[in-house]
Enzyme design. Structure first.
Site, short mmCIF file in Angstrom:
data_model
loop_
_atom_site.label_atom_id
_atom_site.label_comp_id
_atom_site.label_asym_id
_atom_site.label_seq_id
_atom_site.Cartn_x
_atom_site.Cartn_y
_atom_site.Cartn_z
N CYS A 1 -5.15 2.53 10.69
CA CYS A 1 -5.67 3.89 10.83
C CYS A 1 -7.16 3.93 11.12
O CYS A 1 -7.80 4.98 10.98
CB CYS A 1 -5.35 4.71 9.58
SG CYS A 1 -6.10 4.08 8.06
N ASP B 1 0.85 -0.66 5.43
CA ASP B 1 0.19 0.61 5.77
C ASP B 1 -1.08 0.75 4.94
O ASP B 1 -1.18 1.62 4.08
CB ASP B 1 1.14 1.79 5.52
CG ASP B 1 0.53 3.12 5.96
OD1 ASP B 1 -0.32 3.11 6.86
OD2 ASP B 1 0.91 4.16 5.38
N PHE C 1 0.85 -1.19 0.00
CA PHE C 1 0.00 0.00 0.00
C PHE C 1 0.89 1.25 0.00
O PHE C 1 0.74 2.14 0.83
CB PHE C 1 -0.95 0.00 1.21
CG PHE C 1 -1.70 -1.29 1.42
CD1 PHE C 1 -2.86 -1.56 0.72
CD2 PHE C 1 -1.22 -2.25 2.31
CE1 PHE C 1 -3.55 -2.75 0.92
CE2 PHE C 1 -1.90 -3.43 2.51
CZ PHE C 1 -3.07 -3.69 1.81
N ASN D 1 -3.53 -5.57 -6.79
CA ASN D 1 -4.30 -5.72 -5.56
C ASN D 1 -3.38 -6.40 -4.53
O ASN D 1 -2.91 -7.52 -4.75
CB ASN D 1 -5.54 -6.59 -5.82
CG ASN D 1 -6.37 -6.80 -4.56
OD1 ASN D 1 -5.94 -7.46 -3.63
ND2 ASN D 1 -7.58 -6.26 -4.56
#
Length: 415
Positions: free
Chosen positions: A358, A318, A241, A291
């Protein structure tokens, strides 16, 4: 219990009779007095007079004891967003003072940063307002009706404090609908077009302020980029990511032997490749549009009679938030476990996993439990070597749990 809102040095006050009063139910005052700025619909006992949405009202407990002033919005579950523990006038001078106070916090904790979050909404007692500084450009994001109605005063205060080249609005967020607002995006002052270079820890990242993700970059990871890079000297690194290459390029600059970045956005991957070149590490970096879940599964699903050979010294996870609601937490946990299980299978013994979450609805303990569950299934034993949080320009106010959302860890594979 006394309010924890910072005292306001400005002296403009309302007359006591000029504000509509919102009385709150027994048992609801302590939360507000401890610093939480949200007064929910269910906490309201009664309103003494009709108030227009966006008006300033005063809040009192059921015994008529004053708590503070804030914005009223009958269309929101958050009926009042408190701004101050005294009857101050909410005008340009108010915003200038509060923004200067917020700026002083950043100058104290991030003295060399040239790009950072100036105002972090509830963290800086300005509920519904975010202001990010990208070099000489400011980007604001407004999520509450009261702030939206006072946008001209906010912009004027920002111009006085920073004299920026441009001020942009990136209020293109779905949460505005809960305040009865449409999404909004555009240039509010000055001129800007195309990409600009933003400095993070001395490295340059090109970002498009008008069409980029969020308000431009993930400023909340600025300190963590540098901390994780400290594990990467001489390492073969996998950055999952990667977005614009934040962790990847910091790792390469810190001496990584090679970094491979993954992201499903072709635009992000192209930008990460350009950023690697800009920072002189293109030869150390490769990026792939894919992906991440599918890629990790393919890399860790061996053919018959084959064995997975761990080949990475550092793996960074992340991902974007897997859940925006408490109801979807269990699905999110399954996703987190899946990527950690796969990542650990690719990590060498003695290697480091740097991983982040997050989602506000997944707390640090729950996140660690998921990682340890994945490690158990992967037959790995981990040593925790670092704990991460959001950068200090995204302050955490413990009495406002919503201000703490980013958590992370670094683990070494013991065996």
């Amino acid at each position: 219990m006394s309010p924890t809102f910072p005292p306001a040095p400005y002296r403009a006050v309302y007359k006591m009779t000029s504000l509509t009063t919102v009385l709150i139910k027994p048992g609801e005052a302590d939360r507000a007095l401890a610093g939480h700025p949200w007064i929910y619909e269910a906490a309201v006992l009664r309103v003494t007079a009709e108030a227009k949405d966006g008006d300033i009202v005063q809040v009192k407990d059921h015994r008529q004891r004053f708590i503070g002033v804030g914005y009223w919005n009958s269309r929101s579950r958050i009926r009042v967003r408190l701004l101050a523990p005294e009857r101050v006038e909410i005008n340009e001078a108010f915003f200038e003072q509060r923004i200067r106070e917020a700026l002083a916090v950043r100058q104290k904790h991030l003295p060399t940063a040239t790009s950072f979050r100036v105002v972090n909404a509830e963290s800086d007692f300005l509920s519904g307002l975010i202001v990010d500084k990208y070099e000489d450009v400011l980007t604001l994001q407004i999520s509450s009706l009261g702030m939206d109605q006072r946008k001209p005063a906010i912009v004027a205060a920002l111009q006085k404090i920073f004299s920026p080249r441009a001020i942009m609005e990136r209020s293109d967020i779905g949460s505005r609908k809960f305040e009865g607002l449409e999404e909004s995006r555009g240039v509010l002052a000055g001129e800007i077009s195309g990409e600009m270079l933003v400095k993070l820890n001395g490295l340059s990242f090109a970002t498009d302020m008008l069409s980029g993700h969020k308000t431009g970059l993930y400023l909340d990871q600025q300190e963590n980029y540098a901390r994780v890079a400290g594990y990467c000297a001489g390492a073969n690194v996998l950055d999952c990511f990667t977005f614009l290459g934040g962790f990847a390029i910091h790792a390469a600059k810190a001496g990584a032997a090679h970094v491979h970045g993954l992201d499903q956005s072709a635009d992000a991957v192209a930008a990460a490749q350009r950023n690697a070149a800009t920072n002189g590490v293109a030869e150390k970096c490769s990026f792939e549009t894919v992906n991440v879940f599918d890629w990790l599964k393919a890399q860790t699903t061996p053919a018959p009679n084959e064995k997975i050979i761990p080949r990475y010294d550092v793996v960074v996870l992340d991902p974007p938030s897997f859940t925006r609601t408490r109801a979807a937490v269990q699905d999110a946990l399954r996703g987190y476990k899946e990527i950690h299980l796969r990542a650990l299978k690719l990590l060498k013994r003695g290697g480091t996993l740097a991983t982040f979450c997050c989602s506000h609805h997944v707390d640090a303990n729950l996140f660690q439990d998921v990682i340890l569950s994945a490690a158990y299934d992967a037959k790995k034993i981990l040593r925790r070597v670092a704990t991460y949080s959001q950068s200090l320009d995204h302050p955490v106010i413990p009495s406002i749990p919503e201000t703490e959302y980013l958590k992370g860890y670094a683990f070494e594979v013991v065996r």
